[in-house]
Design a protein around this motif. Sequence first.
Motif, PDB file in Angstrom:
ATOM      1  N   GLU A 194       0.840  -1.195   0.000  1.00 17.64           N
ATOM      2  CA  GLU A 194       0.000   0.000   0.000  1.00 17.64           C
ATOM      3  C   GLU A 194       0.874   1.244   0.000  1.00 17.64           C
ATOM      4  OE1 GLU A 194      -2.254  -3.303   1.011  1.00 17.64           O
ATOM      5  OE2 GLU A 194      -0.725  -2.512   2.387  1.00 17.64           O
ATOM      6  N   ALA A 236       0.400   5.438   0.652  1.00 19.17           N
ATOM      7  CA  ALA A 236      -0.450   6.550   1.074  1.00 19.17           C
ATOM      8  C   ALA A 236       0.263   7.856   0.777  1.00 19.17           C
ATOM      9  CB  ALA A 236      -0.762   6.449   2.566  1.00 19.17           C
ATOM     10  N   LEU A 277      -4.786   6.516  -1.525  1.00 14.19           N
ATOM     11  CA  LEU A 277      -4.247   5.202  -1.203  1.00 14.19           C
ATOM     12  C   LEU A 277      -4.199   4.333  -2.450  1.00 14.19           C
ATOM     13  CD1 LEU A 277      -3.268   3.516   1.257  1.00 14.19           C
ATOM     14  CD2 LEU A 277      -5.588   2.595   1.402  1.00 14.19           C
ATOM     15  N   ARG A 310      -2.749   0.470  -4.027  1.00 14.83           N
ATOM     16  CA  ARG A 310      -2.329  -0.855  -3.574  1.00 14.83           C
ATOM     17  C   ARG A 310      -2.089  -1.795  -4.739  1.00 14.83           C
ATOM     18  NH1 ARG A 310      -7.388  -0.680  -1.501  1.00 14.83           N
ATOM     19  NH2 ARG A 310      -6.639  -0.644   0.649  1.00 14.83           N
ATOM     20  N   GLU A 328     -10.177   1.988   5.537  1.00 17.73           N
ATOM     21  CA  GLU A 328      -9.174   1.254   4.756  1.00 17.73           C
ATOM     22  C   GLU A 328      -8.225   0.573   5.750  1.00 17.73           C
ATOM     23  OE1 GLU A 328      -9.166   0.923   1.571  1.00 17.73           O
ATOM     24  OE2 GLU A 328     -10.412   2.556   0.810  1.00 17.73           O
ATOM     25  N   GLY A 341      -4.552  -0.013   5.001  1.00 16.29           N
ATOM     26  CA  GLY A 341      -3.741   1.154   4.668  1.00 16.29           C
ATOM     27  C   GLY A 341      -3.174   1.872   5.876  1.00 16.29           C
TER      28      GLY A 341
END
Length: 258
Positions: free
Chosen positions: A14, A16, A31, A33, A237, A240
């Motif tokens: 992930e 961010a 975010l 992934r 999330e 995350g």
Amino acid sequence: MRVAGIDIGSRSIEVALLDNALLEKGGSPQLLRADTTFDALGQSRKLLDGLDYDLLVATGYGRKLVAERIPARVITEIQAHALGARHHFPDCRAVLDIGGQDTKALSLGEDGGVTKFEMNDRCAAGTGKFLEFMAASLQIPLEQFGDFALEGQPGLEINSMCTVFAETEATSLMARGRDAKDIARALHLSVVKRSLSMLRRVGLESPLVFAGGVARNPCMVALVRESLGGEVLVPEEPDGVGALGAALWGLRKSQPQL
């Protein structure tokens, strides 16, 4: 200042993206992934390619690999998850993170600092991998396994947390005519019991943040809440949290007043 936090896990990666303006407004970070696959470095590069950031902070089991090849600062998973959880829920006092191949239990002080932690990263028992293996054993798609188990009835227990022995137990129960949904629920409950034992050893206080990819499993969330009876908070999330914590750490280190 724009910071990218990257969490390189065993199953997924992930990223961010966080900047000062977004943090001040209380907004949610962007975010991204991807699956980790067998090329964590290559997958990380694909996620980061074209992103606009001033600083990269890496966490997760693959953090050192990425930092060796891509300019990045590094923090531990424990630090990252504590920061990410407190950002979502400022009053939280404990964090349970269940990922693909490890489980982390954290106790937090009033200031958000980690007072004690425990981590299971040596065995698949009590992790997402355990549930993945058992879903395959029961021939239930993993993405449906939580909903399937929610329909099971209480009263059945799986005594072994060893993946191989637990599968043998499940097969034996099936042969004796026990409902597959009840078995699935019992398998989920065995993971919950192991995870909460870790939490109690580090000092469980409420409210608890339940994070990691396994927190997307509705049966796991329901059983954690049922077992604790206290407040269990799940981020929007949940997988995350580590990446967010890494990005927050980067912003604070570049601008200590934050």
